[in-house]
Design a protein around this motif. Structure first.
Motif, PDB file in Angstrom:
ATOM      1  N   GLY A   1       0.837  -1.185   0.000  1.00 52.92           N
ATOM      2  CA  GLY A   1       0.000   0.000   0.000  1.00 52.92           C
ATOM      3  C   GLY A   1       0.877   1.242   0.000  1.00 52.92           C
ATOM      4  O   GLY A   1       2.104   1.149   0.021  1.00 52.92           O
ATOM      5  N   PRO A   2       0.264   2.431   0.000  1.00 51.83           N
ATOM      6  CA  PRO A   2       1.034   3.678  -0.022  1.00 51.83           C
ATOM      7  C   PRO A   2       1.725   3.946   1.307  1.00 51.83           C
ATOM      8  O   PRO A   2       1.359   3.371   2.352  1.00 51.83           O
ATOM      9  CB  PRO A   2      -0.032   4.749  -0.321  1.00 51.83           C
ATOM     10  N   LEU A   3       2.732   4.805   1.296  1.00 48.46           N
ATOM     11  CA  LEU A   3       3.395   5.201   2.539  1.00 48.46           C
ATOM     12  C   LEU A   3       2.428   6.007   3.410  1.00 48.46           C
ATOM     13  O   LEU A   3       1.685   6.842   2.915  1.00 48.46           O
ATOM     14  CB  LEU A   3       4.635   6.041   2.239  1.00 48.46           C
ATOM     15  N   HIS A   4       2.473   5.746   4.714  1.00 50.96           N
ATOM     16  CA  HIS A   4       1.689   6.499   5.686  1.00 50.96           C
ATOM     17  C   HIS A   4       2.656   7.182   6.644  1.00 50.96           C
ATOM     18  O   HIS A   4       3.888   7.076   6.481  1.00 50.96           O
ATOM     19  CB  HIS A   4       0.722   5.569   6.433  1.00 50.96           C
ATOM     20  N   PHE A   5       2.143   7.873   7.652  1.00 46.38           N
ATOM     21  CA  PHE A   5       3.030   8.643   8.519  1.00 46.38           C
ATOM     22  C   PHE A   5       4.022   7.742   9.260  1.00 46.38           C
ATOM     23  O   PHE A   5       5.186   8.115   9.450  1.00 46.38           O
ATOM     24  CB  PHE A   5       2.211   9.469   9.526  1.00 46.38           C
ATOM     25  N   GLY A   6       3.586   6.568   9.670  1.00 44.11           N
ATOM     26  CA  GLY A   6       4.503   5.653  10.360  1.00 44.11           C
ATOM     27  C   GLY A   6       5.675   5.249   9.495  1.00 44.11           C
ATOM     28  O   GLY A   6       6.823   5.200   9.952  1.00 44.11           O
ATOM     29  N   SER A   7       5.413   4.950   8.225  1.00 44.35           N
ATOM     30  CA  SER A   7       6.516   4.576   7.329  1.00 44.35           C
ATOM     31  C   SER A   7       7.358   5.786   6.959  1.00 44.35           C
ATOM     32  O   SER A   7       8.569   5.646   6.698  1.00 44.35           O
ATOM     33  CB  SER A   7       5.987   3.866   6.074  1.00 44.35           C
ATOM     34  N   LEU A   8       6.760   6.989   6.961  1.00 45.68           N
ATOM     35  CA  LEU A   8       7.553   8.202   6.720  1.00 45.68           C
ATOM     36  C   LEU A   8       8.577   8.394   7.836  1.00 45.68           C
ATOM     37  O   LEU A   8       9.711   8.805   7.571  1.00 45.68           O
ATOM     38  CB  LEU A   8       6.643   9.424   6.631  1.00 45.68           C
ATOM     39  N   ILE A   9       8.205   8.085   9.075  1.00 46.57           N
ATOM     40  CA  ILE A   9       9.141   8.188  10.199  1.00 46.57           C
ATOM     41  C   ILE A   9      10.369   7.307   9.934  1.00 46.57           C
ATOM     42  O   ILE A   9      11.513   7.738  10.115  1.00 46.57           O
ATOM     43  CB  ILE A   9       8.465   7.750  11.521  1.00 46.57           C
ATOM     44  N   ALA A  10      10.125   6.067   9.507  1.00 48.22           N
ATOM     45  CA  ALA A  10      11.240   5.157   9.236  1.00 48.22           C
ATOM     46  C   ALA A  10      12.094   5.669   8.081  1.00 48.22           C
ATOM     47  O   ALA A  10      13.327   5.581   8.125  1.00 48.22           O
ATOM     48  CB  ALA A  10      10.708   3.759   8.932  1.00 48.22           C
ATOM     49  N   ALA A  11      11.443   6.199   7.046  1.00 50.31           N
ATOM     50  CA  ALA A  11      12.192   6.706   5.894  1.00 50.31           C
ATOM     51  C   ALA A  11      13.047   7.902   6.283  1.00 50.31           C
ATOM     52  O   ALA A  11      14.246   7.954   5.996  1.00 50.31           O
ATOM     53  CB  ALA A  11      11.225   7.084   4.771  1.00 50.31           C
ATOM     54  N   VAL A  12      12.438   8.878   6.958  1.00 47.93           N
ATOM     55  CA  VAL A  12      13.168  10.095   7.328  1.00 47.93           C
ATOM     56  C   VAL A  12      14.247   9.778   8.364  1.00 47.93           C
ATOM     57  O   VAL A  12      15.379  10.267   8.272  1.00 47.93           O
ATOM     58  CB  VAL A  12      12.198  11.170   7.862  1.00 47.93           C
ATOM     59  N   GLY A  13      13.911   8.951   9.350  1.00 51.61           N
ATOM     60  CA  GLY A  13      14.893   8.611  10.378  1.00 51.61           C
ATOM     61  C   GLY A  13      16.116   7.924   9.803  1.00 51.61           C
ATOM     62  O   GLY A  13      17.260   8.260  10.143  1.00 51.61           O
ATOM     63  N   SER A  14      15.901   6.959   8.910  1.00 55.80           N
ATOM     64  CA  SER A  14      17.039   6.250   8.315  1.00 55.80           C
ATOM     65  C   SER A  14      17.818   7.165   7.376  1.00 55.80           C
ATOM     66  O   SER A  14      19.061   7.106   7.319  1.00 55.80           O
ATOM     67  CB  SER A  14      16.554   4.998   7.573  1.00 55.80           C
ATOM     68  N   PHE A  15      17.125   8.038   6.655  1.00 54.04           N
ATOM     69  CA  PHE A  15      17.780   8.991   5.750  1.00 54.04           C
ATOM     70  C   PHE A  15      18.668   9.952   6.533  1.00 54.04           C
ATOM     71  O   PHE A  15      19.842  10.160   6.179  1.00 54.04           O
ATOM     72  CB  PHE A  15      16.705   9.761   4.974  1.00 54.04           C
ATOM     73  N   LEU A  16      18.128  10.549   7.590  1.00 54.38           N
ATOM     74  CA  LEU A  16      18.900  11.523   8.359  1.00 54.38           C
ATOM     75  C   LEU A  16      20.116  10.883   9.013  1.00 54.38           C
ATOM     76  O   LEU A  16      21.204  11.470   9.039  1.00 54.38           O
ATOM     77  CB  LEU A  16      18.017  12.178   9.430  1.00 54.38           C
ATOM     78  N   ASP A  17      19.936   9.667   9.544  1.00 51.70           N
ATOM     79  CA  ASP A  17      21.062   9.007  10.201  1.00 51.70           C
ATOM     80  C   ASP A  17      22.172   8.719   9.205  1.00 51.70           C
ATOM     81  O   ASP A  17      23.356   8.888   9.508  1.00 51.70           O
ATOM     82  CB  ASP A  17      20.590   7.712  10.866  1.00 51.70           C
ATOM     83  N   ALA A  18      21.794   8.300   8.003  1.00 52.49           N
ATOM     84  CA  ALA A  18      22.804   8.033   6.972  1.00 52.49           C
ATOM     85  C   ALA A  18      23.529   9.307   6.560  1.00 52.49           C
ATOM     86  O   ALA A  18      24.762   9.354   6.503  1.00 52.49           O
ATOM     87  CB  ALA A  18      22.142   7.382   5.754  1.00 52.49           C
ATOM     88  N   LYS A  19      22.768  10.367   6.288  1.00 52.60           N
ATOM     89  CA  LYS A  19      23.378  11.598   5.793  1.00 52.60           C
ATOM     90  C   LYS A  19      24.173  12.316   6.882  1.00 52.60           C
ATOM     91  O   LYS A  19      25.215  12.940   6.593  1.00 52.60           O
ATOM     92  CB  LYS A  19      22.300  12.521   5.219  1.00 52.60           C
ATOM     93  N   ALA A  20      23.727  12.246   8.137  1.00 57.92           N
ATOM     94  CA  ALA A  20      24.485  12.852   9.231  1.00 57.92           C
ATOM     95  C   ALA A  20      25.813  12.142   9.451  1.00 57.92           C
ATOM     96  O   ALA A  20      26.753  12.719   9.996  1.00 57.92           O
ATOM     97  CB  ALA A  20      23.660  12.832  10.523  1.00 57.92           C
ATOM     98  N   ASN A  21      25.894  10.888   9.004  1.00 59.32           N
ATOM     99  CA  ASN A  21      27.133  10.123   9.091  1.00 59.32           C
ATOM    100  C   ASN A  21      27.886  10.084   7.759  1.00 59.32           C
ATOM    101  O   ASN A  21      28.733   9.210   7.551  1.00 59.32           O
ATOM    102  CB  ASN A  21      26.826   8.696   9.556  1.00 59.32           C
ATOM    103  N   GLN A  22      27.563  11.047   6.865  1.00 66.18           N
ATOM    104  CA  GLN A  22      28.207  11.128   5.548  1.00 66.18           C
ATOM    105  C   GLN A  22      28.138   9.797   4.803  1.00 66.18           C
ATOM    106  O   GLN A  22      29.085   9.379   4.123  1.00 66.18           O
ATOM    107  CB  GLN A  22      29.680  11.558   5.675  1.00 66.18           C
ATOM    108  N   GLY A  23      26.989   9.124   4.929  1.00 61.49           N
ATOM    109  CA  GLY A  23      26.860   7.799   4.349  1.00 61.49           C
ATOM    110  C   GLY A  23      25.907   7.718   3.178  1.00 61.49           C
ATOM    111  O   GLY A  23      25.339   8.713   2.729  1.00 61.49           O
ATOM    112  N   LYS A  24      25.751   6.506   2.665  1.00 63.67           N
ATOM    113  CA  LYS A  24      24.828   6.214   1.569  1.00 63.67           C
ATOM    114  C   LYS A  24      23.491   5.771   2.149  1.00 63.67           C
ATOM    115  O   LYS A  24      23.432   5.077   3.170  1.00 63.67           O
ATOM    116  CB  LYS A  24      25.393   5.100   0.685  1.00 63.67           C
ATOM    117  N   TRP A  25      22.416   6.175   1.464  1.00 64.37           N
ATOM    118  CA  TRP A  25      21.057   5.760   1.848  1.00 64.37           C
ATOM    119  C   TRP A  25      20.447   5.014   0.681  1.00 64.37           C
ATOM    120  O   TRP A  25      20.324   5.550  -0.414  1.00 64.37           O
ATOM    121  CB  TRP A  25      20.215   6.979   2.209  1.00 64.37           C
TER     122      TRP A  25
END
Length: 314
Positions: A23-47
């Protein structure tokens, strides 16, 4: 496991977001997407983005493309080609064959109903019955039971010792590969060094850690984000008909996701583009600022376009 500071570069940091196209992304899955994205980019990493479509019985037509378009609308751009599990059957079977060659796999004819009737934990009933491996569910003989591990957000995690010892499924009787097998195989293949995802997966992580040991591969670090729930114990999910997040006006939901993750954005951030909002978030993000709880209740505010959050202590 290491508790490396969030802004200290790790060994070639590689993170991922792995939605299922049910199904489509909802707010709960957005949390996982944004959280994993920020952690990767804050560590100069690949997402990276992986579409976990291995369970074809749950796949909704068009959902994979819709998810990718949604990530695009929110400025969440992935760094390498998207991986689809349905294109990796040969790799999964190779791992199953390797485990069979080590005499670590056996066929099981027990039904879910039968296992539920004895308490829900499989007790190894078929381990020595020598059922044929064809047209059967396949279980892995547990060699590295893991009942405790350290999570970078939730702290020390303990799993029921009987569950940790369970010989779990790696391939279903209908021929589909089991989630526990494919997620570990994919994390190994993609060189994932840190997994940032929802706290509903705290228990499966223990099994995944045991499989990394069985395959003699280094496990990633784990950081389990609080779940967005409608009420205690009732997470926002596609199965619970959580509403899809808007692609046409992404900034309010993105703003709420940043608030949820402990960043404390000010309303002036909404005047920026989604890419600028995320750039601010990468600079501001600290893993230690994420609430160290397993659930946060989310409700709409009738007087505001934004949500109310209530921390649920366990």
């Amino acid at each position: 496991m290491s508790t490396t500071a969030v802004n200290t570069p790790m060994r070639e940091y590689r993170g991922r977001f792995a939605p299922s196209p049910s199904g489509p992304l909802h707010f709960g899955s957005l949390i996982a997407a944004v959280g994993s994205f920020l952690d990767a980019k804050a560590n100069q990493g690949k997402w990276l983005v992986r579409i976990e479509d291995i369970d074809t019985t749950r796949v909704v037509s068009g959902a994979s493309d819709d998810i990718l378009h949604t990530l695009d609308a929110y400025g969440l751009y992935w760094d390498e080609p998207v991986i689809y599990q349905t294109q990796r059957h040969e790799q999964y079977q190779a791992i199953v064959d390797e485990l069979i060659s080590q005499n670590l796999v056996y066929a099981c004819h027990c039904t879910r109903k039968e296992i539920k009737a004895i308490g829900g934990i499989y007790q190894g009933h078929c381990r020595y019955k020598n059922h044929a491996l064809t047209d059967s569910a396949l279980r892995l003989t547990q060699q590295f039971a893991t009942s405790h591990y350290h999570d970078l957000i939730q702290g020390e995690v303990y799993v029921d010792s009987q569950l940790a010892k369970e010989d779990y499924l790696i391939k279903r009787s209908d021929g589909l590969f089991a989630y526990q097998l494919v997620v570990v195989a994919d994390d190994i293949a993609q060189g994932i060094t840190r997994v940032v995802r929802g706290a509903d997966l705290l228990e499966p992580t223990a099994r995944q850690l045991s499989l990394f040991k069985q395959l003699n591969k280094p496990a990633p670090e784990y950081a389990h984000l609080p779940l967005a729930v409608a009420k205690p114990g009732f997470k926002l999910s596609k199965q619970n008909y959580a509403p899809a997040i808007a692609k046409s006006n992404p900034k309010p939901a993105l703003f709420d996701a940043l608030r949820f993750l402990g960043l404390k954005p000010e309303s002036s951030l909404l005047s920026l583009s989604t890419e600028q909002m995320l750039a601010w978030a990468v600079e501001t993000y600290r893993l230690e600022h994420i609430p160290k709880v397993q659930e946060i209740q989310v409700s709409e505010d009738p007087n505001s376009p934004f949500c109310n959050f209530v921390t649920i202590e366990k």
